[in-house]
Write a protein that holds these residues in place. Structure first.
Motif, PDB file in Angstrom:
ATOM      1  N   ALA C 122       0.771  -1.247  -0.038  1.00  0.00           N
ATOM      2  CA  ALA C 122      -0.070  -0.007  -0.228  1.00  0.00           C
ATOM      3  C   ALA C 122       0.882   1.211   0.006  1.00  0.00           C
ATOM      4  O   ALA C 122       0.676   2.108  -0.865  1.00  0.00           O
ATOM      5  CB  ALA C 122      -0.910  -0.060   1.249  1.00  0.00           C
ATOM      6  N   LEU C 127      -0.230   5.109  -1.395  1.00  0.00           N
ATOM      7  CA  LEU C 127      -1.369   5.388  -0.632  1.00  0.00           C
ATOM      8  C   LEU C 127      -0.727   6.128   0.609  1.00  0.00           C
ATOM      9  O   LEU C 127       0.347   5.762   1.153  1.00  0.00           O
ATOM     10  CB  LEU C 127      -2.146   4.219  -0.202  1.00  0.00           C
ATOM     11  CG  LEU C 127      -2.871   3.410  -1.375  1.00  0.00           C
ATOM     12  CD1 LEU C 127      -3.373   2.298  -0.898  1.00  0.00           C
ATOM     13  CD2 LEU C 127      -3.643   4.243  -2.206  1.00  0.00           C
ATOM     14  N   THR C 128      -1.656   7.138   1.312  1.00  0.00           N
ATOM     15  CA  THR C 128      -1.205   7.632   2.387  1.00  0.00           C
ATOM     16  C   THR C 128      -1.502   6.898   3.564  1.00  0.00           C
ATOM     17  O   THR C 128      -2.311   5.902   3.436  1.00  0.00           O
ATOM     18  CB  THR C 128      -2.156   9.021   2.691  1.00  0.00           C
ATOM     19  OG1 THR C 128      -3.526   8.510   2.842  1.00  0.00           O
ATOM     20  CG2 THR C 128      -1.833   9.971   1.706  1.00  0.00           C
ATOM     21  N   ASP C 131      -5.092   6.297   3.851  1.00  0.00           N
ATOM     22  CA  ASP C 131      -5.923   5.209   2.874  1.00  0.00           C
ATOM     23  C   ASP C 131      -5.349   3.936   2.968  1.00  0.00           C
ATOM     24  O   ASP C 131      -6.368   2.980   2.639  1.00  0.00           O
ATOM     25  CB  ASP C 131      -5.334   6.096   1.538  1.00  0.00           C
ATOM     26  CG  ASP C 131      -6.441   7.173   1.048  1.00  0.00           C
ATOM     27  OD1 ASP C 131      -7.229   7.689   1.773  1.00  0.00           O
ATOM     28  OD2 ASP C 131      -5.997   7.620   0.085  1.00  0.00           O
ATOM     29  N   ARG C 134      -7.486   2.350   5.614  1.00  0.00           N
ATOM     30  CA  ARG C 134      -8.985   2.570   5.259  1.00  0.00           C
ATOM     31  C   ARG C 134      -9.109   1.494   4.015  1.00  0.00           C
ATOM     32  O   ARG C 134     -10.334   0.641   4.109  1.00  0.00           O
ATOM     33  CB  ARG C 134      -9.388   3.815   4.686  1.00  0.00           C
ATOM     34  CG  ARG C 134     -11.102   4.013   4.369  1.00  0.00           C
ATOM     35  CD  ARG C 134     -11.324   5.416   4.269  1.00  0.00           C
ATOM     36  NE  ARG C 134     -12.282   5.517   3.136  1.00  0.00           N
ATOM     37  CZ  ARG C 134     -12.544   6.641   2.457  1.00  0.00           C
ATOM     38  NH1 ARG C 134     -11.632   7.612   2.567  1.00  0.00           N
ATOM     39  NH2 ARG C 134     -13.462   6.546   1.520  1.00  0.00           N
ATOM     40  N   PHE C 135      -8.356   1.459   3.020  1.00  0.00           N
ATOM     41  CA  PHE C 135      -8.820   0.557   2.169  1.00  0.00           C
ATOM     42  C   PHE C 135      -8.115  -1.032   2.091  1.00  0.00           C
ATOM     43  O   PHE C 135      -8.676  -1.731   1.322  1.00  0.00           O
ATOM     44  CB  PHE C 135      -8.245   1.434   0.863  1.00  0.00           C
ATOM     45  CG  PHE C 135      -9.008   2.539   0.537  1.00  0.00           C
ATOM     46  CD1 PHE C 135     -10.447   2.527  -0.148  1.00  0.00           C
ATOM     47  CD2 PHE C 135      -8.792   3.761   0.780  1.00  0.00           C
ATOM     48  CE1 PHE C 135     -11.131   3.544  -0.461  1.00  0.00           C
ATOM     49  CE2 PHE C 135      -9.511   5.018   0.508  1.00  0.00           C
ATOM     50  CZ  PHE C 135     -10.847   4.726  -0.043  1.00  0.00           C
ATOM     51  N   VAL C 136      -6.771  -0.826   2.655  1.00  0.00           N
ATOM     52  CA  VAL C 136      -6.184  -2.123   2.756  1.00  0.00           C
ATOM     53  C   VAL C 136      -6.279  -2.912   3.926  1.00  0.00           C
ATOM     54  O   VAL C 136      -6.656  -4.040   3.946  1.00  0.00           O
ATOM     55  CB  VAL C 136      -4.826  -1.885   2.233  1.00  0.00           C
ATOM     56  CG1 VAL C 136      -3.938  -3.270   2.039  1.00  0.00           C
ATOM     57  CG2 VAL C 136      -4.693  -1.206   0.677  1.00  0.00           C
ATOM     58  N   PRO C 139     -10.078  -3.404   6.276  1.00  0.00           N
ATOM     59  CA  PRO C 139     -11.253  -4.271   5.565  1.00  0.00           C
ATOM     60  C   PRO C 139     -10.730  -5.865   6.015  1.00  0.00           C
ATOM     61  O   PRO C 139     -11.450  -6.685   6.104  1.00  0.00           O
ATOM     62  CB  PRO C 139     -11.081  -4.065   4.112  1.00  0.00           C
ATOM     63  CG  PRO C 139     -10.625  -2.679   4.080  1.00  0.00           C
ATOM     64  CD  PRO C 139      -9.895  -2.520   5.220  1.00  0.00           C
ATOM     65  N   GLN C 140      -9.529  -6.110   5.772  1.00  0.00           N
ATOM     66  CA  GLN C 140      -8.872  -7.232   6.204  1.00  0.00           C
ATOM     67  C   GLN C 140      -8.820  -7.534   7.554  1.00  0.00           C
ATOM     68  O   GLN C 140      -9.262  -8.853   7.931  1.00  0.00           O
ATOM     69  CB  GLN C 140      -7.368  -7.531   5.667  1.00  0.00           C
ATOM     70  CG  GLN C 140      -7.271  -7.383   3.735  1.00  0.00           C
ATOM     71  CD  GLN C 140      -5.900  -7.501   3.267  1.00  0.00           C
ATOM     72  OE1 GLN C 140      -5.438  -8.660   3.717  1.00  0.00           O
ATOM     73  NE2 GLN C 140      -5.428  -6.514   2.971  1.00  0.00           N
TER      74      GLN C 140
END
Lengths: 214, 264, 218
Positions: C122, C127-128, C131, C134-136, C139-140
């Motif tokens: 990431a 990605l910051t 981010d 939040r995105f990587v 969710p996992q």
């Protein structure tokens, strides 16, 4: 908080420790046959044990304590608050210990059973010499965690009048109208009481790990 | 050091102003020296293979370039961005650097909870601020380029290792990087699957992508890369034109390494 | 037997009212508590020393003190500090605290289960930190935590029974009230127990099944 209030709260400590110890003892012992039934190959026994374990765990402790103290107490057998608390918490502990033992059994490598077989041990020796020490070792951290949870659950026995810490806290708080510091101190007492269990468990875990690993 | 080891001053290897410059880059973990004074210049379009025994600092060198591991000494210059060890780089500098550098990992590191398409498009949306539709369109083109357009709606776990690594290459290309770093991209793959990844890398190299490839593929190092660097114990022990270094190493340490590899 | 059934039918509506309050207080506690748990999990791992010690204190007290004491502290104690709340908001505050403390450990384990390579990748694609989280990572991590969180939700429904002690008219309070007016404690407590069991037993079995299924795919 006055010294008087402190000593009243502290007078609940022996009851808290006593109730925890007795319930734990009941649970640790009763959990063994319950676990054996739960792992039985006879379907009826297995299902019966499953039902007992699920029911004991699905209904909140306070309902069990009320049921035993007010329900059974008013019609079948009269128990003191402490006896009712110990029976109720002991049974719930038995169900949880049975599951902890079962978890530990499945964690033991099947090769260990096979090796014990291959070496020609009898069933009892197989269990006592090979399996049990490992079982104890694997189950210990979970069981210690459960014991700390049980210590906190004994607070529920205050609702049927066992004179333990939470009971004394509500007593003192009602008399003094100083709920803030009384309950804060009571909470602290439980945290302090759980520390020795955590230390003992860690010590035993390290000690046993060294021995079993050798 | 051999004659050839100082060849970074040789005009043959730096025909254009360098795209990437490392000056005396070092990395220590506690008292353990992983990288010791690495100097490196890369011209645009150049493909460099880094080989050497495990633990020689190859992967750490790649991670120092895009600051996944901040170097403890020295200076990294890429395009207009200069990052000096010791000075914590600003957010903007780090963002510029990471946009300019694409990285492909040994273990792919695809995001398992996102579809193949989302894997490729997420950075375009979040970093490049492209619209979802535009990002998806470009992602499809990139997936087609690595031969996996039909996998767009699948999850990575449904793809073979070789396919996952090709997707990871597409993901790195999505930011339109000026340079691509490959960290042993085929080491986790069966030889057969490794070949399809190497084919994609060869295509990239032929189309002028600037690349640094840490690899165990001696054939790739010799055939595809312009230059080979041999590292040992955190230092560059030899570098030069691929064929020369691979066939006729000048230093004892390089000879020993190549000998050991060829015996395998 | 028909006598018992008549008794149950007569009092079932008030028990169901109580059950509704139990479910509402459980739901509200989870709705506030799980986000709190996430914040605590991140704060415990965070860089700020003050924030970290604060988070650790909140977690240790929430896990170390009995839920009953937390409830009484909020309901009977906070008025001393000028904050007198009704039993429902008091219950939600205390149980959300407890939920936050326990779920922070669950979520922390989930965060640690996400391989380091995911964060590296990431970061490498620019990605910051926010981010990437939040995105990587999140969710996992949350996906891994789901069975444990559901298991905890079942425990929380049971813990809501402790609100009896702060006069919240939930299931146990209703049963106790009926018991004390009819003196048929046993009969009414059995019905209350059956209601808890009717929710908790199927839920426990479902969570165990989910856990096995996820385990197989992992």
């Amino acid at each position: 908080m006055t010294a008087d209030m402190f000593w009243t709260l502290a007078s609940g400590v022996p009851w808290t420790i006593g109730l925890t110890a007795v319930s734990l003892l009941i649970g640790v012992l009763l959990g063994i046959p319950l676990c054996a039934l739960r792992m039985s190959r006879i379907l009826a026994l297995n299902l019966a044990a499953q039902a007992v374990i699920l029911t004991l765990r699905a209904i909140p402790p306070i309902v069990w304590l009320f049921f035993i103290f007010f329900g059974l107490g008013s019609s079948v057998i009269e128990l003191s608050p402490f006896q009712a608390g110990a029976v109720g918490l002991g049974l719930i502990t038995a169900a949880n210990m049975a599951e902890i033992y079962r978890g530990a059994m499945t964690a033991i490598h099947p090769g260990q059973w096979e090796a014990a077989h291959a070496l020609g041990f009898t069933t009892w020796h197989r269990f006592a010499d090979v399996i049990a020490p490992q079982l104890f070792r694997v189950a210990l951290p979970t069981a210690a965690g459960y014991a700390i949870g049980l210590l906190k659950d004994t607070a529920i026995a205050s609702t049927i009048g066992v004179a333990e810490v939470a009971f004394q806290a509500s007593h003192v708080s009602q008399r003094s109208f100083r709920g803030l510091d009384v309950y804060a101190f009571a909470g602290l007492l439980y945290i302090l009481l759980s520390l020795p269990i955590a230390w003992a468990a860690r010590w035993a875990d390290l000690h046993l790990r060294a021995r079993v690993a050798r | 050091m051999s004659q050839r080891a100082s060849s970074s001053t040789d005009p043959r290897f730096a025909p254009l102003p360098p795209l990437l410059t490392l000056e005396a880059v070092g990395k220590t973990f506690g008292s353990h020296v992983v990288l010791d004074g690495i100097d490196l210049r890369l011209a645009p379009g150049e493909v460099v293979a880094i080989i050497g025994p495990s633990g020689s600092g190859k992967s750490t060198l790649l991670r120092c370039i895009n600051q996944l591991e901040p170097p403890t000494s020295g200076r990294v210059t890429l395009g207009g961005t200069v990052i000096e060890a010791g000075h914590t780089p600003g957010r903007r500098e780090l963002m510029n650097l990471r946009r300019a550098v694409g990285m492909v990992f040994q273990s792919f590191n695809l995001f398992p909870h996102l579809t193949v398409l989302r894997n490729v498009s997420i950075a375009q949306e979040r970093v490049m601020k492209r619209s979802r539709a535009e990002a998806d369109k470009i992602s499809m083109q990139l997936l087609a380029r690595v031969g996996l357009a039909d996998k767009a709606q699948q999850y990575p776990s449904r793809c073979s290792g070789g396919q996952q690594q090709r997707i990871a290459i597409a993901r790195a290309l999505a930011l339109e990087p000026q340079i691509m770093l490959f960290d042993e991209p085929t080491s986790a793959l069966d030889p057969e699957l490794g070949l399809e990844v190497l084919a994609v890398m060869r295509e990239l190299a032929e189309n002028g992508m600037t690349m640094i490839v840490v690899t165990h593929e001696m054939h790739f190092a010799e055939e595809v890369s312009d230059r080979v660097i041999i590292m040992a114990d955190g230092k560059i022990v030899e570098q030069g034109v691929s064929r020369d270094v691979m066939r006729n190493p000048q230093t004892e340490r390089a000879r020993r390494f190549l000998h050991a590899v060829k015996d395998r | 037997m028909t006598d018992l059934l008549d008794f149950w039918i007569e009092h079932l509506p008030s028990l169901l009212d109580g059950l509704w309050v139990s479910l509402a207080v459980t739901g509200a506690s989870l709705a506030f508590g799980i986000p709190l748990g996430l914040v605590l999990a991140l704060a415990v791992q965070g860089k700020s020393k003050i924030l970290r010690s604060l988070a650790i204190t909140v977690v240790e007290v929430g896990r170390g003190a009995p839920a009953l004491i937390l409830l009484q502290f909020v309901y009977f104690g906070l008025p001393n500090a000028g904050l007198a709340l009704d039993s429902f908001p008091s219950a939600v505050i205390a149980l959300a605290w407890c939920t936050g403390a326990y779920t922070s450990e669950i979520i922390r384990a989930g965060l640690e289960a996400v391989p380091h390579g995911q964060r590296e990748a990431a970061t490498a694609i620019g990605l910051t930190g926010l981010d990437a989280l939040r995105f990587v990572v999140l969710p996992q991590a949350l996906r891994v935590s789901v069975p444990a969180l559901l298991g905890f939700a079942i425990l929380m429904l049971q813990a809501s029974s402790l609100c009896f002690a702060i006069a919240l008219p939930e299931l146990v309070s209703q049963a106790y009230l009926i018991g004390s007016t009819t003196f048929r404690y046993m009969a009414i407590l059995v019905l209350a127990g059956l209601l808890y069991a009717a929710i908790c037993i199927p839920a426990t079995i479902a969570v165990a099944a989910l856990e096995r299924r996820l385990g197989k795919h992992a």
